[in-house]
Design an enzyme around this catalytic site. Structure first.
Site, PDB file in Angstrom:
ATOM      1  N   ASP A  85       0.869  -1.162   0.000  1.00  0.00           N
ATOM      2  CA  ASP A  85       0.000   0.000   0.000  1.00  0.00           C
ATOM      3  C   ASP A  85       0.920   1.230   0.000  1.00  0.00           C
ATOM      4  O   ASP A  85       2.090   1.131   0.391  1.00  0.00           O
ATOM      5  CB  ASP A  85      -0.877  -0.042   1.255  1.00  0.00           C
ATOM      6  CG  ASP A  85      -1.671   1.226   1.470  1.00  0.00           C
ATOM      7  OD1 ASP A  85      -2.363   1.654   0.518  1.00  0.00           O
ATOM      8  OD2 ASP A  85      -1.608   1.784   2.572  1.00  0.00           O
ATOM      9  N   ASP A  87      -0.187   5.053   0.888  1.00  0.00           N
ATOM     10  CA  ASP A  87      -0.440   6.061   1.921  1.00  0.00           C
ATOM     11  C   ASP A  87      -0.366   5.456   3.320  1.00  0.00           C
ATOM     12  O   ASP A  87      -1.031   4.462   3.609  1.00  0.00           O
ATOM     13  CB  ASP A  87      -1.808   6.694   1.703  1.00  0.00           C
ATOM     14  CG  ASP A  87      -1.880   7.445   0.388  1.00  0.00           C
ATOM     15  OD1 ASP A  87      -1.663   8.654   0.404  1.00  0.00           O
ATOM     16  OD2 ASP A  87      -2.129   6.803  -0.653  1.00  0.00           O
TER      17      ASP A  87
END
Length: 286
Positions: A85, A87
């Site tokens: 991922d 963020d």
């Protein structure tokens, strides 16, 4: 529950005589303690119940140490892909929150972001609501966020250097935006990336996303697609994330890593790194 070894990690030197560490040794009833380095210790020959392990986790959390229980040794050679991922995982910020700050709307957007990450709000709904609040913002705000606010998470560069040197492929799969993932892919020499496309017209954000929204299901599909392209099983993937939107892709992986994650994610991951950097995953490998 049977666990052969437990790895304890910290950002700081771990004193084996510290009362918290002595409590861990007693709870684990381990055969031996091996000091990998000053900040990483391994308890070997551990056979303890799930209840004892939970108690050990609580002790470690209070001491700001990360505990990982392994039923069998791990090696980077067991894996062929690292999927991350973006963020609050590969980078320290939530890009959409920082974009919203340019509109003076960070509190409203951040509140929706947090609810989605905790799993209290469907990701698609949360993204549509947040992006709509950005309507009319000058697209130059994206460049400002990238230049002024985006930073790699602790240990990210070291982790990536090691996995790339070991020949693993890398995938950045994000519910964020291509403006950022494309730049991160180029900057870090990543192999694959997939994220959302913000619609921009006449230099302004329209408040809409183009195409398929990268939600939890799309993240899982992306990991599966990349694994298929590489001719490997998802069980040969290490998947790293922090929010509920990452759970589906983490669940199909061979090793799921929750980094500075929400409780719902920590509880379901193989590994939870709450205090050390992303390079903490390397200390689990032999």
């Amino acid at each position: 529950m049977t666990t052969q070894q437990i790895i304890i990690q910290s950002l700081h030197q771990i004193d084996q005589h510290h009362p918290d560490f002595q409590q861990l040794v007693a709870l684990s009833q381990c055969d031996s303690v091996t000091q990998i380095n000053g900040q990483v210790l391994k308890l070997e020959g551990v056979t303890r119940s799930a209840e004892a392990l939970e108690q050990m986790q609580r002790v470690c959390f209070g001491a700001q140490w990360d505990l990982t229980a392994l039923s069998s040794p791990l090696s980077l050679s067991d894996f062929k892909l690292v999927a991350m991922d973006m963020d609050s995982t590969l980078i320290t910020i939530e890009c959409i929150d920082e974009i919203a700050d340019m509109q003076g709307l960070k509190p409203e957007v951040a509140e929706i972001t947090e609810a989605a990450m905790r799993g209290e709000l469907e990701f698609q709904e949360s993204l549509i609501r947040r992006v709509a609040l950005l309507k009319g913002l000058d697209a130059s705000a994206l460049e400002r966020v990238f230049e002024e606010r985006l930073e790699l998470s602790l240990g990210a560069a070291t982790m990536l250097k090691a996995v790339q040197a070991a020949g693993l492929k890398t995938l950045l799969v994000s519910g964020g935006f291509t403006f950022f993932t494309d730049r991160m892919k180029s900057m870090l020499n990543l192999d694959y990336s997939h994220s959302n496309v913000l619609e921009i017209e006449n230099g302004k954000l329209t408040g809409k996303v183009i195409g398929t929204i990268v939600d939890a299901t799309e993240k899982q599909r992306t990991v599966e697609r990349v694994c298929a392209e590489l001719g490997i099983s998802p069980r040969q993937a290490i998947v790293m994330g922090d929010g509920a939107n990452d759970l589906k892709m983490m669940q199909i992986s061979g090793l799921s890593v929750a980094f500075r994650a929400k409780p719902v994610v920590r509880a379901q991951a193989h590994v939870a790194l709450n205090f050390v950097g992303l390079d903490g995953v390397l200390n689990l490998m032999q």
